[in-house]
Design an enzyme around this catalytic site. Sequence first.
Site, PDB file in Angstrom:
ATOM      1  N   ASP A  66     -14.217  11.031  93.815  1.00 30.72           N
ATOM      2  CA  ASP A  66     -12.371  10.726  94.130  1.00 30.72           C
ATOM      3  C   ASP A  66     -11.765  12.449  92.452  1.00 30.72           C
ATOM      4  OD1 ASP A  66     -10.682   9.805  92.023  1.00 30.72           O
ATOM      5  OD2 ASP A  66     -12.130   8.220  90.439  1.00 30.72           O
ATOM      6  N   GLU A  82      -5.250  14.039  86.089  1.00 30.27           N
ATOM      7  CA  GLU A  82      -4.966  12.496  86.400  1.00 30.27           C
ATOM      8  C   GLU A  82      -6.055  11.540  85.811  1.00 30.27           C
ATOM      9  OE1 GLU A  82      -6.141   8.394  88.646  1.00 30.27           O
ATOM     10  OE2 GLU A  82      -7.184   9.569  88.051  1.00 30.27           O
ATOM     11  N   HIS A 104     -16.940   6.722  90.229  1.00 31.10           N
ATOM     12  CA  HIS A 104     -17.048   7.472  88.819  1.00 31.10           C
ATOM     13  C   HIS A 104     -18.947   7.721  89.101  1.00 31.10           C
ATOM     14  CE1 HIS A 104     -13.519   7.805  86.915  1.00 31.10           C
ATOM     15  NE2 HIS A 104     -13.649   7.928  87.905  1.00 31.10           N
TER      16      HIS A 104
END
Length: 355
Positions: A181, A211, A322
Amino acid sequence: MPTHSLDEAMITELTETSGVPGYEDRVRTLVQDAFDESVDRVRTDAMGNVVGTIDGSGDHEVAVAAHMDEIGFMVSHIESDEDGSGFLELDPLGGWDPRVLKAQRVTVHTEDGDLPGVIGSPPPHTMDAEEREATPDVDDVYIDLGLPAEDVEDRVAVGDLVTMDQSTETVGELLTGKAMDDRICLYAMLQTAAAIEDPDATIHFCATVQEEVGLRGARALGVDVDPDLAIAMDVTVANDVPEFDEGEHVTRLGDGTAIKLKDGSVITSPKVHRRFKSIAEDEEIDYQLEVLPAGGTDTAGFQHTHGAKPVGALSIPNRYMHTVTEAVHRDDVAATVDLLTAFLEREDGTVDYTL
Protein backbone atom coordinates in the site's frame (compact mmCIF):
# COMPACT_ATOMS: atom_id res chain seq x y z
CA MET A 1 -4.17 -15.67 -18.02
CA PRO A 2 -2.66 -12.21 -17.56
CA THR A 3 -0.35 -11.02 -20.34
CA HIS A 4 1.79 -8.72 -18.19
CA SER A 5 4.96 -10.35 -16.85
CA LEU A 6 5.84 -9.08 -13.40
CA ASP A 7 9.17 -7.33 -12.81
CA GLU A 8 9.72 -8.64 -9.29
CA ALA A 9 13.02 -6.78 -8.88
CA MET A 10 11.21 -3.48 -9.50
CA ILE A 11 8.42 -4.42 -7.08
CA THR A 12 11.00 -5.26 -4.42
CA GLU A 13 12.83 -1.98 -4.89
CA LEU A 14 9.63 0.06 -4.72
CA THR A 15 8.24 -1.71 -1.65
CA GLU A 16 11.46 -1.84 0.35
CA THR A 17 12.34 1.82 -0.28
CA SER A 18 11.29 4.15 2.55
CA GLY A 19 8.99 7.12 2.14
CA VAL A 20 6.53 8.32 4.79
CA PRO A 21 3.95 11.08 4.15
CA GLY A 22 5.65 14.36 3.32
CA TYR A 23 9.07 12.71 2.98
CA GLU A 24 8.69 10.58 -0.15
CA ASP A 25 12.06 11.66 -1.56
CA ARG A 26 13.62 8.22 -2.11
CA VAL A 27 10.56 6.83 -3.83
CA ARG A 28 10.16 10.00 -5.86
CA THR A 29 13.65 9.47 -7.30
CA LEU A 30 12.70 5.95 -8.40
CA VAL A 31 9.53 7.26 -10.04
CA GLN A 32 11.35 10.03 -11.86
CA ASP A 33 13.94 7.56 -13.16
CA ALA A 34 11.20 5.25 -14.43
CA PHE A 35 9.32 8.12 -16.08
CA ASP A 36 12.47 9.26 -17.87
CA GLU A 37 12.25 6.07 -19.95
CA SER A 38 8.54 6.11 -20.70
CA VAL A 39 6.91 9.57 -20.86
CA ASP A 40 7.31 12.76 -22.86
CA ARG A 41 7.84 15.09 -19.92
CA VAL A 42 8.08 14.98 -16.12
CA ARG A 43 7.41 17.65 -13.52
CA THR A 44 7.02 17.93 -9.76
CA ASP A 45 5.01 20.39 -7.70
CA ALA A 46 5.54 22.16 -4.37
CA MET A 47 4.16 19.22 -2.37
CA GLY A 48 6.30 16.64 -4.16
CA ASN A 49 3.74 15.06 -6.47
CA VAL A 50 5.31 13.77 -9.68
CA VAL A 51 3.47 13.94 -13.01
CA GLY A 52 4.72 12.07 -16.04
CA THR A 53 2.83 13.01 -19.20
CA ILE A 54 2.47 11.13 -22.47
CA ASP A 55 1.13 13.50 -25.12
CA GLY A 56 -1.81 12.23 -27.13
CA SER A 57 -2.90 13.06 -30.63
CA GLY A 58 -6.20 14.61 -29.52
CA ASP A 59 -7.56 17.06 -26.95
CA HIS A 60 -8.87 14.46 -24.48
CA GLU A 61 -6.92 14.25 -21.18
CA VAL A 62 -6.83 11.52 -18.56
CA ALA A 63 -5.13 11.52 -15.15
CA VAL A 64 -4.05 8.30 -13.43
CA ALA A 65 -2.98 8.54 -9.77
CA ALA A 66 -1.19 6.20 -7.35
CA HIS A 67 0.36 7.33 -4.10
CA MET A 68 4.03 7.07 -3.12
CA ASP A 69 3.82 7.38 0.66
CA GLU A 70 3.67 4.58 3.24
CA ILE A 71 2.53 4.71 6.84
CA GLY A 72 5.31 5.38 9.35
CA PHE A 73 6.23 7.56 12.30
CA MET A 74 7.94 10.81 13.27
CA VAL A 75 10.15 11.04 16.36
CA SER A 76 8.34 13.22 18.91
CA HIS A 77 10.56 12.85 21.99
CA ILE A 78 13.86 11.33 23.16
CA GLU A 79 13.56 9.67 26.55
CA SER A 80 16.33 8.56 28.93
CA ASP A 81 15.84 5.86 31.55
CA GLU A 82 17.55 5.55 34.92
CA ASP A 83 20.28 3.30 33.46
CA GLY A 84 21.22 5.89 30.87
CA SER A 85 19.70 4.18 27.80
CA GLY A 86 17.95 6.27 25.18
CA PHE A 87 14.52 5.55 23.71
CA LEU A 88 12.41 7.27 21.06
CA GLU A 89 8.76 8.22 21.45
CA LEU A 90 6.76 8.49 18.27
CA ASP A 91 3.91 10.27 16.52
CA PRO A 92 2.17 8.14 13.87
CA LEU A 93 2.01 9.16 10.22
CA GLY A 94 -1.03 7.27 8.98
CA GLY A 95 -3.32 4.68 10.49
CA TRP A 96 -1.51 2.01 12.47
CA ASP A 97 -3.02 -1.01 14.19
CA PRO A 98 -1.01 -1.05 17.45
CA ARG A 99 -1.42 -4.82 17.75
CA VAL A 100 1.06 -5.40 14.91
CA LEU A 101 3.79 -3.05 16.13
CA LYS A 102 5.31 -4.83 19.13
CA ALA A 103 8.71 -6.48 18.58
CA GLN A 104 9.13 -5.14 15.04
CA ARG A 105 12.39 -3.97 13.51
CA VAL A 106 12.48 -0.37 12.27
CA THR A 107 14.76 2.10 10.54
CA VAL A 108 15.22 5.60 11.94
CA HIS A 109 16.09 8.07 9.19
CA THR A 110 18.36 10.77 10.60
CA GLU A 111 20.15 13.66 8.95
CA ASP A 112 23.42 11.73 9.21
CA GLY A 113 22.09 8.38 7.95
CA ASP A 114 19.85 5.46 8.85
CA LEU A 115 19.89 3.74 12.23
CA PRO A 116 18.42 0.30 12.99
CA GLY A 117 16.11 -0.06 15.95
CA VAL A 118 13.42 -2.26 17.46
CA ILE A 119 10.02 -1.52 18.92
CA GLY A 120 10.18 -2.74 22.47
CA SER A 121 7.88 -5.40 23.88
CA PRO A 122 8.18 -6.60 27.50
CA PRO A 123 8.19 -10.40 27.90
CA PRO A 124 4.71 -11.60 28.93
CA HIS A 125 5.89 -13.48 32.02
CA THR A 126 7.07 -10.16 33.53
CA MET A 127 3.61 -8.59 33.14
CA ASP A 128 0.63 -8.92 35.44
CA ALA A 129 -2.77 -10.06 34.18
CA GLU A 130 -4.07 -6.50 33.76
CA GLU A 131 -1.05 -5.51 31.66
CA ARG A 132 -1.33 -8.61 29.47
CA GLU A 133 -5.02 -7.99 28.80
CA ALA A 134 -4.74 -4.23 28.20
CA THR A 135 -5.64 -2.96 24.73
CA PRO A 136 -2.46 -1.75 23.00
CA ASP A 137 -2.20 1.87 21.91
CA VAL A 138 0.08 3.51 19.35
CA ASP A 139 1.03 6.05 22.03
CA ASP A 140 2.65 3.24 24.00
CA VAL A 141 5.13 2.43 21.23
CA TYR A 142 8.78 3.28 21.77
CA ILE A 143 11.99 2.50 19.88
CA ASP A 144 15.12 1.00 21.38
CA LEU A 145 18.27 1.87 19.43
CA GLY A 146 20.56 -0.07 21.74
CA LEU A 147 22.54 3.08 22.46
CA PRO A 148 23.26 5.24 25.53
CA ALA A 149 21.01 8.24 25.89
CA GLU A 150 23.77 10.70 25.08
CA ASP A 151 24.51 8.90 21.80
CA VAL A 152 20.83 8.83 20.90
CA GLU A 153 20.54 12.55 21.60
CA ASP A 154 23.60 13.24 19.44
CA ARG A 155 22.39 11.18 16.48
CA VAL A 156 18.59 11.55 16.51
CA ALA A 157 16.45 14.68 16.46
CA VAL A 158 12.78 15.34 17.01
CA GLY A 159 11.22 15.22 13.56
CA ASP A 160 13.33 12.35 12.24
CA LEU A 161 11.32 9.71 10.38
CA VAL A 162 10.78 6.04 11.15
CA THR A 163 9.78 3.23 8.79
CA MET A 164 9.32 -0.48 9.30
CA ASP A 165 12.21 -2.76 8.31
CA GLN A 166 10.91 -5.64 6.22
CA SER A 167 12.02 -7.46 3.08
CA THR A 168 9.69 -8.32 0.21
CA GLU A 169 9.27 -12.06 -0.30
CA THR A 170 7.44 -14.50 -2.55
CA VAL A 171 5.11 -16.79 -0.60
CA GLY A 172 3.44 -19.25 -2.95
CA GLU A 173 1.57 -17.13 -5.50
CA LEU A 174 1.72 -14.08 -3.26
CA LEU A 175 4.14 -11.19 -2.88
CA THR A 176 4.39 -10.02 0.71
CA GLY A 177 6.17 -7.23 2.55
CA LYS A 178 5.69 -3.68 3.77
CA ALA A 179 4.29 -0.80 1.74
CA MET A 180 2.38 -2.84 -0.85
CA ASP A 181 0.00 0.00 0.00
CA ASP A 182 0.48 1.65 -2.39
CA ARG A 183 3.77 0.79 -4.06
CA ILE A 184 2.23 -2.20 -5.85
CA CYS A 185 -0.21 0.17 -7.58
CA LEU A 186 2.61 2.61 -8.19
CA TYR A 187 4.36 -0.30 -9.93
CA ALA A 188 1.24 -1.04 -12.00
CA MET A 189 0.98 2.61 -13.03
CA LEU A 190 4.66 2.82 -14.03
CA GLN A 191 4.39 -0.42 -16.01
CA THR A 192 1.32 0.89 -17.81
CA ALA A 193 3.13 4.11 -18.68
CA ALA A 194 5.93 2.03 -20.19
CA ALA A 195 3.44 -0.03 -22.22
CA ILE A 196 1.45 2.86 -23.72
CA GLU A 197 2.50 4.00 -27.19
CA ASP A 198 1.00 6.82 -29.29
CA PRO A 199 -2.26 7.24 -27.36
CA ASP A 200 -5.17 9.31 -28.61
CA ALA A 201 -5.57 10.87 -25.16
CA THR A 202 -2.94 12.85 -23.31
CA ILE A 203 -2.28 10.82 -20.17
CA HIS A 204 -0.95 12.31 -16.94
CA PHE A 205 0.50 9.58 -14.72
CA CYS A 206 0.49 11.09 -11.22
CA ALA A 207 2.57 9.74 -8.33
CA THR A 208 1.02 11.47 -5.35
CA VAL A 209 2.14 12.28 -1.81
CA GLN A 210 0.52 12.29 1.63
CA GLU A 211 -2.38 10.00 0.79
CA GLU A 212 -2.10 8.20 4.10
CA VAL A 213 -2.77 11.40 6.07
CA GLY A 214 -5.85 12.58 4.21
CA LEU A 215 -5.42 12.39 0.41
CA ARG A 216 -3.57 15.71 0.62
CA GLY A 217 -1.34 15.36 -2.43
CA ALA A 218 -4.16 14.30 -4.74
CA ARG A 219 -6.43 17.10 -3.53
CA ALA A 220 -3.78 19.67 -4.42
CA LEU A 221 -2.97 17.92 -7.68
CA GLY A 222 -6.64 17.80 -8.61
CA VAL A 223 -6.58 21.58 -8.82
CA ASP A 224 -3.32 21.68 -10.77
CA VAL A 225 -4.06 18.89 -13.27
CA ASP A 226 -7.35 19.40 -15.10
CA PRO A 227 -8.23 16.14 -16.87
CA ASP A 228 -11.46 15.12 -18.55
CA LEU A 229 -11.33 11.82 -16.67
CA ALA A 230 -9.45 10.74 -13.52
CA ILE A 231 -8.53 7.18 -12.54
CA ALA A 232 -7.05 6.32 -9.14
CA MET A 233 -5.14 3.18 -8.21
CA ASP A 234 -4.82 1.83 -4.71
CA VAL A 235 -4.89 -1.44 -2.82
CA THR A 236 -8.11 -2.60 -1.25
CA VAL A 237 -9.10 -4.90 1.59
CA ALA A 238 -9.01 -8.66 1.03
CA ASN A 239 -10.45 -10.24 4.16
CA ASP A 240 -10.54 -13.68 2.52
CA VAL A 241 -9.14 -15.41 5.59
CA PRO A 242 -10.79 -17.83 8.07
CA GLU A 243 -11.95 -15.37 10.72
CA PHE A 244 -14.17 -13.43 8.28
CA ASP A 245 -17.51 -14.41 6.74
CA GLU A 246 -17.72 -14.37 2.94
CA GLY A 247 -19.77 -11.18 2.97
CA GLU A 248 -16.93 -9.40 4.77
CA HIS A 249 -14.21 -10.31 2.28
CA VAL A 250 -14.62 -7.16 0.08
CA THR A 251 -12.26 -8.81 -2.44
CA ARG A 252 -10.45 -12.13 -2.77
CA LEU A 253 -6.83 -12.67 -3.74
CA GLY A 254 -6.44 -14.33 -7.13
CA ASP A 255 -9.88 -13.33 -8.47
CA GLY A 256 -8.49 -10.48 -10.56
CA THR A 257 -8.19 -6.71 -10.48
CA ALA A 258 -10.90 -4.92 -8.50
CA ILE A 259 -13.10 -2.36 -10.22
CA LYS A 260 -14.13 0.09 -7.50
CA LEU A 261 -17.78 0.99 -7.11
CA LYS A 262 -17.37 2.90 -3.85
CA ASP A 263 -15.24 3.49 -0.79
CA GLY A 264 -15.49 5.84 2.16
CA SER A 265 -14.41 8.85 0.09
CA VAL A 266 -16.01 8.37 -3.32
CA ILE A 267 -18.73 6.76 -5.40
CA THR A 268 -17.16 6.15 -8.79
CA SER A 269 -18.92 7.31 -11.92
CA PRO A 270 -21.23 4.52 -13.18
CA LYS A 271 -20.30 4.97 -16.82
CA VAL A 272 -16.59 4.68 -15.94
CA HIS A 273 -16.80 1.49 -13.92
CA ARG A 274 -19.16 -0.05 -16.47
CA ARG A 275 -16.64 0.69 -19.22
CA PHE A 276 -13.87 -0.94 -17.16
CA LYS A 277 -16.09 -4.00 -16.79
CA SER A 278 -16.93 -4.12 -20.51
CA ILE A 279 -13.27 -3.89 -21.57
CA ALA A 280 -12.26 -6.54 -19.03
CA GLU A 281 -14.85 -8.91 -20.45
CA ASP A 282 -13.87 -8.16 -24.06
CA GLU A 283 -10.19 -8.77 -23.26
CA GLU A 284 -10.92 -11.76 -20.97
CA ILE A 285 -9.17 -10.05 -18.04
CA ASP A 286 -10.14 -11.38 -14.61
CA TYR A 287 -11.89 -8.78 -12.47
CA GLN A 288 -14.05 -8.43 -9.38
CA LEU A 289 -16.22 -5.59 -8.10
CA GLU A 290 -15.18 -3.65 -5.02
CA VAL A 291 -17.56 -2.15 -2.48
CA LEU A 292 -15.31 -0.88 0.32
CA PRO A 293 -17.28 0.20 3.43
CA ALA A 294 -14.66 2.60 4.81
CA GLY A 295 -11.35 4.17 3.88
CA GLY A 296 -10.49 6.74 1.23
CA THR A 297 -8.42 6.84 -1.94
CA ASP A 298 -6.95 9.44 -4.27
CA THR A 299 -10.05 9.07 -6.46
CA ALA A 300 -11.73 11.66 -4.25
CA GLY A 301 -8.91 14.14 -4.86
CA PHE A 302 -10.29 14.84 -8.33
CA GLN A 303 -13.83 15.57 -7.16
CA HIS A 304 -13.82 18.96 -5.48
CA THR A 305 -15.28 22.44 -5.51
CA HIS A 306 -13.19 23.48 -8.51
CA GLY A 307 -15.18 21.24 -10.85
CA ALA A 308 -16.95 17.92 -11.26
CA LYS A 309 -14.92 15.16 -12.91
CA PRO A 310 -15.92 11.64 -13.87
CA VAL A 311 -13.77 9.29 -11.84
CA GLY A 312 -12.98 5.60 -11.69
CA ALA A 313 -10.58 3.40 -9.80
CA LEU A 314 -8.80 0.08 -10.07
CA SER A 315 -7.69 -1.65 -6.89
CA ILE A 316 -5.31 -4.49 -6.13
CA PRO A 317 -6.63 -6.82 -3.40
CA ASN A 318 -4.36 -6.79 -0.36
CA ARG A 319 -4.41 -9.08 2.68
CA TYR A 320 -3.18 -7.82 6.05
CA MET A 321 -3.30 -4.14 5.08
CA HIS A 322 -1.26 -1.68 7.15
CA THR A 323 1.01 -4.39 8.52
CA VAL A 324 4.57 -5.39 7.56
CA THR A 325 3.25 -8.53 5.82
CA GLU A 326 0.82 -7.02 3.34
CA ALA A 327 0.15 -9.65 0.66
CA VAL A 328 -0.99 -9.39 -2.96
CA HIS A 329 -1.51 -12.07 -5.62
CA ARG A 330 0.78 -11.86 -8.63
CA ASP A 331 -2.10 -12.52 -11.09
CA ASP A 332 -4.16 -9.65 -9.63
CA VAL A 333 -1.23 -7.28 -10.16
CA ALA A 334 -0.78 -8.42 -13.75
CA ALA A 335 -4.53 -8.17 -14.45
CA THR A 336 -4.49 -4.59 -13.14
CA VAL A 337 -1.73 -3.61 -15.57
CA ASP A 338 -3.54 -5.38 -18.42
CA LEU A 339 -6.89 -3.68 -17.77
CA LEU A 340 -5.49 -0.20 -17.16
CA THR A 341 -3.43 -0.43 -20.37
CA ALA A 342 -6.40 -1.67 -22.41
CA PHE A 343 -8.63 1.06 -20.97
CA LEU A 344 -6.19 3.90 -21.66
CA GLU A 345 -5.44 2.68 -25.18
CA ARG A 346 -9.16 3.02 -25.99
CA GLU A 347 -9.58 6.50 -24.49
CA ASP A 348 -10.06 8.92 -27.39
CA GLY A 349 -12.64 11.35 -26.05
CA THR A 350 -15.59 9.80 -27.82
CA VAL A 351 -17.10 8.23 -24.69
CA ASP A 352 -19.38 10.58 -22.77
CA TYR A 353 -19.04 9.89 -19.05
CA THR A 354 -21.33 12.70 -17.90
CA LEU A 355 -24.65 11.85 -16.27
